[in-house]
Design a protein around this motif. Structure first.
Motif, short mmCIF file in Angstrom:
data_model
loop_
_atom_site.label_atom_id
_atom_site.label_comp_id
_atom_site.label_asym_id
_atom_site.label_seq_id
_atom_site.Cartn_x
_atom_site.Cartn_y
_atom_site.Cartn_z
N LEU A 52 0.70 -1.67 -0.52
CA LEU A 52 -0.03 -0.34 -0.36
C LEU A 52 0.58 1.49 -0.23
N THR A 53 1.73 0.94 0.57
CA THR A 53 2.52 2.57 0.67
C THR A 53 3.39 2.53 -0.06
N GLY A 54 3.51 1.72 -0.92
CA GLY A 54 4.32 1.62 -2.44
C GLY A 54 3.54 2.45 -3.71
N ARG A 55 2.53 2.25 -3.88
CA ARG A 55 1.14 2.45 -4.59
C ARG A 55 0.49 4.21 -3.86
N GLY A 56 1.05 4.55 -2.97
CA GLY A 56 1.06 5.46 -2.33
C GLY A 56 0.31 5.93 -1.51
N LEU A 57 -0.30 5.15 -0.85
CA LEU A 57 -2.28 5.26 -0.18
C LEU A 57 -1.37 5.40 1.13
N TRP A 58 -2.18 6.33 1.83
CA TRP A 58 -2.26 6.33 3.69
C TRP A 58 -2.72 5.86 3.99
N PRO A 59 -1.76 5.44 5.22
CA PRO A 59 -3.02 4.52 6.13
C PRO A 59 -4.23 5.57 6.72
N GLU A 60 -3.97 6.50 6.76
CA GLU A 60 -5.79 6.83 7.19
C GLU A 60 -6.76 7.04 5.85
N THR A 61 -6.32 6.46 4.35
CA THR A 61 -7.45 5.89 3.31
C THR A 61 -7.33 4.79 4.05
N TRP A 62 -6.21 3.67 4.01
CA TRP A 62 -6.50 2.64 4.22
C TRP A 62 -7.39 2.43 5.37
N GLU A 63 -7.64 3.02 6.69
CA GLU A 63 -8.98 3.31 7.42
C GLU A 63 -9.93 3.47 6.91
N ILE A 64 -10.16 4.91 6.00
CA ILE A 64 -10.98 5.42 5.68
C ILE A 64 -11.92 4.44 4.75
#
Length: 244
Positions: A52-64
């Motif tokens: 997910l980090t490699g795809r540029g997605l933030w932990p906040e986005t994971w949670e939402i």
């Protein structure tokens, strides 16, 4: 009120049976999603976090979007590390779960190499639904809604604008919109259909008069542009600029 996030034709019991047996119950879906989310802690390094980090997605986005990590597979494919992507409605009810393998699965069939990137939880029902309902703000609270292909692209759009626009995904199947979904989507001041497959774009635009059609520049999708740091700029032009 809540946006009725629906697409495609209703699934009859006969069709549902052919599609994979018993329907995934909301209780089981919630349990699977909760367990998967717990297996994706923000402060640890692992294949899910790295993907997910490699795809540029933030932990906040994971949670939402309720993302998680789980070993997933299907007949003929041994369980492999995957990102769990629940399809939650605006009510919070999960109707389907899709898994994206951290490393695509390659297999030889009939002398050809087949790459499998996605697999679904048994009993998932994507027909009749769209991805992203859990993060909607509603037509009175945002200037536009973006309708796109693929869950990763939808999350990328949401993140690039910090949720300043609503976004829904047709998923990898490119489902058709129901009249109820069309009515709900047309409540938005501006609707942008970002679809690279011609048949998907044509069907969506035909259902949504006045919507802006858009294709990925230079064959880079929304997530590619997120990683390049350009997605917000592109979306600003689409939301506040003229028709493309």
């Amino acid at each position: 009120g809540a946006l009725p996030v629906a697409a495609g034709e209703p699934v009859t019991p006969k069709k549902a049976g052919r599609a994979g047996g018993a329907r995934l119950s909301p209780m089981d879906a919630q349990r699977i999603a909760k367990e998967a989310a717990a297996a994706l802690p923000v402060n640890e390094d692992g294949p899910g976090q790295a993907y997910l980090t490699g795809r540029g997605l933030w932990p906040e986005t994971w949670e939402i979007f309720g993302l998680g990590y789980r070993l997933a597979g299907k007949t003929g494919i041994a369980p492999r590390p995957a990102i769990c992507m629940p399809w939650a409605l605006s009510s919070g009810r999960i109707v389907a779960i899709r898994y994206r393998f951290v490393t695509p699965h390659a297999e030889e069939r009939g002398g050809k190499t087949h790459i499998t990137k996605l697999v679904a939880e048994g009993g998932s029902r994507f027909s009749g639904h769209l991805f992203g309902g859990c993060a909607l703000s509603g037509p009175d609270n945002v200037p536009a809604l973006v309708l796109c292909e693929g869950e990763i692209n939808a999350m990328s759009v949401w993140q690039a604008t910090n949720g300043a626009v609503d976004v829904l995904s047709l998923g990898s199947e490119g489902q058709r919109l129901t009249p109820a979904a069309v009515t709900a989507i047309r409540q938005y001041k501006r609707v942008i259909v970002w679809a690279d497959r011609g048949e998907v774009a044509r069907a969506a635009l035909a259902s949504l008069p006045g919507a802006v059609g858009f294709r990925s520049p230079y064959d880079k999708d929304a997530n590619d542009w997120l990683q390049a740091g350009r997605l917000c700029e592109i979306l600003e032009r689409l939301v506040y600029g003229g028709n493309e």
